[in-house]
Design a protein around this motif. Structure first.
Motif, short mmCIF file in Angstrom:
data_model
loop_
_atom_site.label_atom_id
_atom_site.label_comp_id
_atom_site.label_asym_id
_atom_site.label_seq_id
_atom_site.Cartn_x
_atom_site.Cartn_y
_atom_site.Cartn_z
N LEU A 253 -8.82 15.46 -36.39
CA LEU A 253 -7.56 14.76 -36.61
C LEU A 253 -7.47 13.66 -35.56
CD1 LEU A 253 -4.89 14.50 -38.15
CD2 LEU A 253 -3.88 16.13 -36.53
N LEU A 254 -7.25 12.43 -36.00
CA LEU A 254 -7.22 11.27 -35.12
C LEU A 254 -5.80 10.72 -35.05
CD1 LEU A 254 -10.41 9.44 -36.45
CD2 LEU A 254 -10.27 11.20 -34.68
N ASN A 255 -5.42 10.24 -33.87
CA ASN A 255 -4.15 9.55 -33.71
C ASN A 255 -4.43 8.18 -33.09
OD1 ASN A 255 -1.45 8.86 -33.54
ND2 ASN A 255 -1.13 9.93 -31.61
N PHE A 256 -4.23 7.14 -33.88
CA PHE A 256 -4.47 5.77 -33.43
C PHE A 256 -3.17 5.19 -32.87
CE2 PHE A 256 -7.48 6.67 -36.80
CZ PHE A 256 -8.68 6.24 -36.28
N GLN B 284 8.76 23.58 -33.90
CA GLN B 284 8.40 24.08 -32.58
C GLN B 284 8.80 23.05 -31.52
OE1 GLN B 284 4.21 25.04 -32.66
NE2 GLN B 284 4.41 26.35 -34.48
N PRO B 285 8.86 23.47 -30.24
CA PRO B 285 9.24 22.54 -29.17
C PRO B 285 8.31 21.33 -29.08
CG PRO B 285 9.31 24.81 -28.40
CD PRO B 285 8.66 24.84 -29.75
N VAL B 286 8.82 20.26 -28.51
CA VAL B 286 8.06 19.03 -28.32
C VAL B 286 6.94 19.26 -27.31
CG1 VAL B 286 8.16 16.64 -27.49
CG2 VAL B 286 10.04 17.57 -28.86
N THR B 287 5.74 18.75 -27.62
CA THR B 287 4.65 18.69 -26.64
C THR B 287 4.31 17.24 -26.37
OG1 THR B 287 2.95 18.83 -28.37
CG2 THR B 287 3.73 20.91 -27.40
N GLN B 288 3.61 16.98 -25.27
CA GLN B 288 3.33 15.61 -24.85
C GLN B 288 1.86 15.44 -24.50
OE1 GLN B 288 5.89 14.29 -21.68
NE2 GLN B 288 7.72 15.20 -22.57
N PHE B 289 1.40 14.20 -24.68
CA PHE B 289 0.08 13.80 -24.20
C PHE B 289 0.27 12.61 -23.28
CE2 PHE B 289 -3.79 11.31 -24.25
CZ PHE B 289 -4.79 12.27 -24.13
N GLU B 290 -0.28 12.69 -22.07
CA GLU B 290 -0.15 11.63 -21.07
C GLU B 290 -1.33 10.67 -21.18
OE1 GLU B 290 2.26 11.11 -18.81
OE2 GLU B 290 3.47 12.89 -19.25
N HIS B 291 -1.00 9.40 -21.38
CA HIS B 291 -2.02 8.35 -21.47
C HIS B 291 -2.25 7.68 -20.12
CE1 HIS B 291 -2.11 8.18 -25.96
NE2 HIS B 291 -0.89 8.66 -25.81
N ALA B 292 -3.29 6.89 -20.05
CA ALA B 292 -3.57 6.12 -18.83
C ALA B 292 -2.75 4.84 -18.77
CB ALA B 292 -5.05 5.78 -18.76
N ASP B 293 -2.04 4.52 -19.86
CA ASP B 293 -1.23 3.30 -19.92
C ASP B 293 -0.06 3.57 -20.86
OD1 ASP B 293 -0.40 0.71 -19.53
OD2 ASP B 293 -2.34 -0.19 -20.03
N THR B 294 0.90 2.66 -20.86
CA THR B 294 2.01 2.82 -21.79
C THR B 294 1.50 2.79 -23.22
OG1 THR B 294 2.43 0.44 -21.77
CG2 THR B 294 3.68 1.80 -20.20
N VAL B 295 2.26 3.41 -24.14
CA VAL B 295 1.76 3.60 -25.49
C VAL B 295 2.81 3.21 -26.52
CG1 VAL B 295 2.47 6.03 -25.52
CG2 VAL B 295 0.64 5.27 -27.05
N THR B 296 2.33 2.70 -27.64
CA THR B 296 3.16 2.36 -28.80
C THR B 296 2.42 2.79 -30.06
OG1 THR B 296 3.98 0.40 -27.63
CG2 THR B 296 4.35 0.47 -30.00
N TYR B 297 3.17 3.21 -31.06
CA TYR B 297 2.65 3.57 -32.39
C TYR B 297 1.94 4.92 -32.41
CZ TYR B 297 3.02 -1.54 -32.97
OH TYR B 297 3.44 -2.85 -32.99
N SER B 298 1.91 5.52 -33.60
CA SER B 298 1.12 6.70 -33.90
C SER B 298 0.65 6.60 -35.35
CB SER B 298 1.93 7.98 -33.70
OG SER B 298 2.28 8.18 -32.34
N ASN B 299 -0.60 6.95 -35.58
CA ASN B 299 -1.18 6.94 -36.92
C ASN B 299 -2.09 8.15 -37.04
OD1 ASN B 299 -0.65 4.03 -38.27
ND2 ASN B 299 -0.90 3.79 -36.06
N LEU B 300 -1.74 9.10 -37.89
CA LEU B 300 -2.45 10.37 -38.01
C LEU B 300 -3.35 10.37 -39.25
CD1 LEU B 300 0.46 12.82 -37.11
CD2 LEU B 300 -1.51 12.24 -35.67
N TYR B 301 -4.66 10.46 -39.01
CA TYR B 301 -5.62 10.48 -40.11
C TYR B 301 -6.78 11.41 -39.78
CZ TYR B 301 -3.10 6.57 -42.12
OH TYR B 301 -2.11 5.80 -42.68
N GLN B 302 -7.49 11.84 -40.81
CA GLN B 302 -8.58 12.78 -40.66
C GLN B 302 -9.94 12.09 -40.76
OE1 GLN B 302 -6.93 15.40 -43.88
NE2 GLN B 302 -7.35 17.03 -42.41
#
Length: 490
Positions: free
Chosen positions: A205-208, A177-195
């Motif tokens: 579902l958590l994304n650290f 499916q097409p890309v979706t985005q989440f806007e943070h309050a600051d620049t972001v690095t890394y993604s970690n998906l866990y339940q």
């Protein structure tokens, strides 16, 4: 390490060679004749996922996970999915420019590979093209309850955006499916998906990631990634903690440092979270509400390793047993006590495990020298087997038991090689080579979790790694390769 442990390594290598139809009278490359390992020896049949004009190479950092999963619900057989980030060209932000405030203008792509572990059929797809060329941008992969895959990724601190994509169909990595985005309050690095499971027993579902405060933060989804909200800052304090995560039963376990080891004599800590609160290893509540502004600092977590100038820690991997007990591997740098910008010459791997009350640590192997000049704490890394706490794979350019340099008989150069480690009932580790006499480096292994429908240990293990030349996190020519190993009887 003593003579007894050195002799143990010699015996283990000979035994490992015998299993592969080889014989060698002395240990590893330190022997006067190790030519009976052929050039670029690999213990099992090697498969390669990257390569070709549009997928020229692949790499990953180790602060995003899962980078590889095994979908056991695919109807044609278990399906291995692997995320990596390709470098399109030679970056003009090479290691020699480290420390300068220059945006790398070379571009790279987020790639996804798959391999049917039954049939051998494989393929690939570009899930995002034209991000900054940087291995920190690699995607994390998660499989939802409906069988679809969701991936998350971010461009290494250059914008306040996390990207997501979801596969079109269950058990099918070919279309997205097409890309979706989440806007943070600051620049972001890394993604970690866990339940995790919240206090009302509702799955989350958590994304650290690293965002607000240049610190670990968490995003929360109550609908398996269809929508997201900001959950709060996981850790704070001076500097930037580096965190590795692992899936537990209802909670996410994490391994944390104080700061970057370049600037601090790191200790190593452990905690768990359900996405709302933070707990010590023994379950004691540390932070009741992550979402408020009263974040905790790493030293408030359970201590595993006390850092000092001769033992600067950095987290490498963490997993959790079926009984809910965490086990971990971290590295310590032994020699650079003055924090000079010189490569670390002596690193060690330390294994840690929690028995329900206390953490126990064991120095298990020499990790060799720093991976490249300006990151003195980078090692070749290690991977714990998520299905077996007594198995790991390490990458080192030193004899694991003696620290002697590994010099390849194929080209006369020192290379990082992979070793499979097994722990016996006396807490002793034995090592056998997965690679040897290489003409390229073998670094950053991964062992994806392989669940079975019968809730038993799988008969096989997948080991993945990067093979080639790694100059810096923005400049590399490494291939994503792997082997499938037959497990010993449990």
């Amino acid at each position: 390490m003593n003579t007894k442990s050195h002799n143990k390594l010699v015996l283990n290598v000979i035994m490992g060679l015998a299993l592969n139809g080889l014989c060698l009278g002395k240990a590893l490359a330190l022997s006067s004749d190790s030519s009976e390992f052929q050039a670029n020896y690999v213990s099992e049949s090697l498969f390669q996922l990257s390569g070709g004009h549009t997928f020229p190479n692949g790499a990953w950092c180790w602060f995003q996970d899962p980078r590889a999963i095994i979908d056991t619900g695919a109807h044609q057989g278990p399906l291995l999915l692997v995320s990596s980030f390709s470098a399109r060209e030679k970056s003009q932000y090479a290691a020699r420019n480290w420390g300068e405030n220059i945006h790398p203008w070379a571009k790279g792509d987020n790639d996804l590979y798959w391999l049917n572990l039954a049939s051998g059929e494989k393929g690939q797809v570009k899930v995002h093209q034209g991000l900054t060329q940087d291995d920190h941008n690699v995607a994390a992969i998660h499989q939802r309850s409906d069988g679809r895959y969701i991936i998350a990724y971010a461009d290494h601190g250059y914008e306040p955006v996390t990207y997501f994509r979801v596969s079109e169909r269950p058990h099918d990595p070919t279309t997205w499916q097409p890309v979706t985005q989440f806007e943070h309050a600051d620049t972001v690095t890394y993604s970690n998906l866990y339940q995790a499971v919240d206090t009302s027993n509702k799955p989350l579902l958590l994304n650290f990631n690293r965002s607000v405060g240049f610190d670990p933060n968490v995003m929360i989804s109550a609908n398996e990634g269809r929508t997201w909200s900001y959950g709060g800052q996981l850790l704070g304090g001076p500097g930037r903690p580096y965190v590795r995560y692992a899936q537990g039963a209802g909670r996410v376990h994490f391994l944390a440092s104080d700061q970057h080891p370049r600037v601090f004599d790191n200790s190593i800590y452990h905690g768990t979270t359900d996405g709302t609160s933070i707990f010590a290893s023994n379950g004691a509540l540390i932070d009741e509400d992550i979402s408020d502004e009263n974040f905790i600092e790493p030293h408030q977590l359970t201590v595993i390793h006390r850092g000092k100038p001769s033992a600067v820690g950095w987290g490498v991997d963490i997993e959790v047993t079926d009984d809910g007990l965490p086990y971990a591997i971290y590295s310590v740098q032994k020699n650079n006590q003055e924090r000079e910008m010189l490569p670390g010459l002596d690193h060690r791997y330390v294994y840690a495990h929690f028995d329900g009350e206390l953490w126990h640590t064991e120095e298990v192997a020499y990790a060799g020298t720093a991976l490249y000049e300006y990151e003195q704490d980078y090692t070749g890394l290690a991977a714990l087997d998520p299905n077996d706490p007594n198995i790991m794979v390490i990458s080192t350019n030193a004899n694991p038991d003696t620290g002697e340099p590994l010099i390849s008989q194929a080209d006369g150069k020192r290379h990082w090689e992979l070793f499979l480690g097994k722990r016996n009932n006396n807490a002793q580790w034995s090592w056998r080579p997965i690679t040897f006499n290489s003409t390229q480096d073998n670094i950053r292994p991964i062992i994806p979790k392989w669940d079975t429908q019968e809730n038993t240990h799988p008969a096989k293990r997948v080991v993945l790694w990067m093979r080639g030349t790694y100059t810096s996190y923005t400049e590399y020519d490494t291939q994503i390769v792997g082997v499938i190993q037959q497990r010993e009887s449990q």
